[in-house]
Design a protein around this motif. Structure first.
Motif, short mmCIF file in Angstrom:
data_model
loop_
_atom_site.label_atom_id
_atom_site.label_comp_id
_atom_site.label_asym_id
_atom_site.label_seq_id
_atom_site.Cartn_x
_atom_site.Cartn_y
_atom_site.Cartn_z
N ILE A 1 0.94 -1.07 0.03
CA ILE A 1 0.23 0.09 0.00
C ILE A 1 0.85 1.18 -0.05
N ARG A 2 0.57 2.01 -1.13
CA ARG A 2 1.33 3.67 -1.21
C ARG A 2 0.52 4.77 -1.11
N GLY A 3 0.51 5.37 -0.04
CA GLY A 3 -0.18 6.70 0.22
C GLY A 3 0.14 7.39 1.35
N ARG A 4 -0.81 8.60 1.70
CA ARG A 4 -0.69 9.33 2.96
C ARG A 4 -0.90 8.44 4.06
N TYR A 5 -0.08 8.52 5.10
CA TYR A 5 -0.03 7.56 6.28
C TYR A 5 -1.40 7.88 7.04
N GLY A 6 -1.81 9.29 7.08
CA GLY A 6 -2.91 9.45 7.91
C GLY A 6 -4.35 9.00 7.17
#
Length: 349
Positions: free
Chosen positions: A108-113
């Motif tokens: 999964i790649r994305g903004r942690y929040g």
């Protein structure tokens, strides 16, 4: 305070009170999506990273299992990430694929929040679903092409029974008895009449005749034969009365009577065939596992209903590691920084 849509930090956790003390204890859809089934330290993490101005850091997380199995749970994780509005890129194995110990099954790649709060939920979904799918696959392999139905709903909490039976179908089971589990896969649930119906009717043949009259079109007539009489005797009695209408007899002999043995299966199969009822399948259920399935298949069983072995399938111990932060390779001690080389993952979101 009632339930807000989503946990945003420890302030929400401290303020939350259960409004209905008489509610069922299982989590509802909105509670899972809202993060209320997450471990509390992920709520704390949001507060800390927000203070540091790093809550929206771009990260890449990898999920792997400590032992091999059959991958399952992808569709539910996909729905979760869509429901929380995560603008994430996800790669994974397809559901039903076998994986090796420590192999990356999802990235999964994305903004942690946007997804970090749900690490607990994601791992739980993949762990349990893959465990059930793996147990089902082992039964299907043992059956050697004969149908395996999942009867496991009574062995797990009802809140997860549909997930378990869906996982069993992903693992290769031909059908599932749990209504919602089958429907969620676009299938019709399958199963025979229980002993309770025969006991209330007072006679197996009487029940079978009525059962045949109310069966949905296209569904075969399969009847338990171990309630009142010797299984071989009852099987012949039904076959002689119902002729071509009878498609299967089900052996579910309890352990108190010795259970379903290869000798019993062999005798029932032999007597039915000798009397001209070779079209009647001998279907077996009751405490089955892959080893018993193999032996009973060799004895002449034509199908299997498996409950506890699948329902009690060992969850695959899933772990999520951050391997990139702001596109830079990272890892905790004992793990290698950066993305794990693999050519098996497919883009799913």
């Amino acid at each position: 305070m009632g339930l807000v849509f989503r946990v945003d930090g420890m302030g929400d956790v401290r303020a939350f009170r259960v409004e209905d003390p008489g509610r069922l204890l299982s989590a509802e859809h909105r509670e899972i999506v809202g993060g209320w089934t997450s471990d509390v330290y992920f709520a704390k993490t949001r507060d800390v990273l927000r203070r540091l101005g790093r809550l929206d850091a771009e990260v890449t997380a990898e999920v792997f299992a400590r032992e091999g199995g059959v991958f399952c749970g992808l569709e539910e994780v996909r729905r979760l990430l869509v429901s929380v509005g995560a603008d994430a890129q996800v790669e994974a194995l397809w559901e039903g694929e076998e994986f090796e110990p420590r192999e990356v099954v999802m990235r999964i790649r994305g903004r942690y929040g946007e997804f970090g709060l749900h690490e607990t939920t994601i791992l739980g979904i993949l762990s349990s679903s893959s465990g059930w799918a793996t147990a089902a696959r082992r039964c299907v392999e043992a059956a050697g092409g004969l149908p395996v139905l999942c009867f496991g709903a009574r062995h797990v909490h009802p809140s997860c029974a549909p997930v378990m039976e869906r996982s069993a179908l992903v693992g290769g089971c031909s059908d599932a008895s749990c209504i919602l589990g089958a429907k969620l896969m676009g299938r019709e649930p399958r199963g025979t009449i229980p002993h309770a119906a025969i006991l209330i009717a007072g006679d197996t043949l009487r029940l079978a005749e009525a059962y045949g009259e109310v069966l949905p079109p296209g569904e075969g007539l399969s009847v338990l034969v171990d309630t009142f009489k010797d299984e071989a005797e009852e099987s012949l009695r039904l076959a002689e009365a119902l002729k071509e209408r009878l498609t299967a007899v089900r052996l579910d002999t309890p352990g108190e009577r010795g259970g379903v043995t290869p000798e019993l299966v062999r005798e029932v199969r032999y007597r039915l065939s000798m009397a001209g009822y070779g079209h009647v399948t001998v279907f077996v259920s009751g405490g089955l596992n892959p080893d018993r399935i193999r032996v009973l298949a060799e004895a002449g069983a034509g199908g299997f209903g498996v409950g506890s072995y699948i329902a009690h399938g060992t969850p695959r111990d899933m772990t999520m590691d951050l391997k990139e932060v702001d596109r830079r390779p990272v890892a905790k001690r004992g793990r290698l920084p950066g993305l794990t080389p693999t050519d098996r993952l497919k883009r799913v979101i």
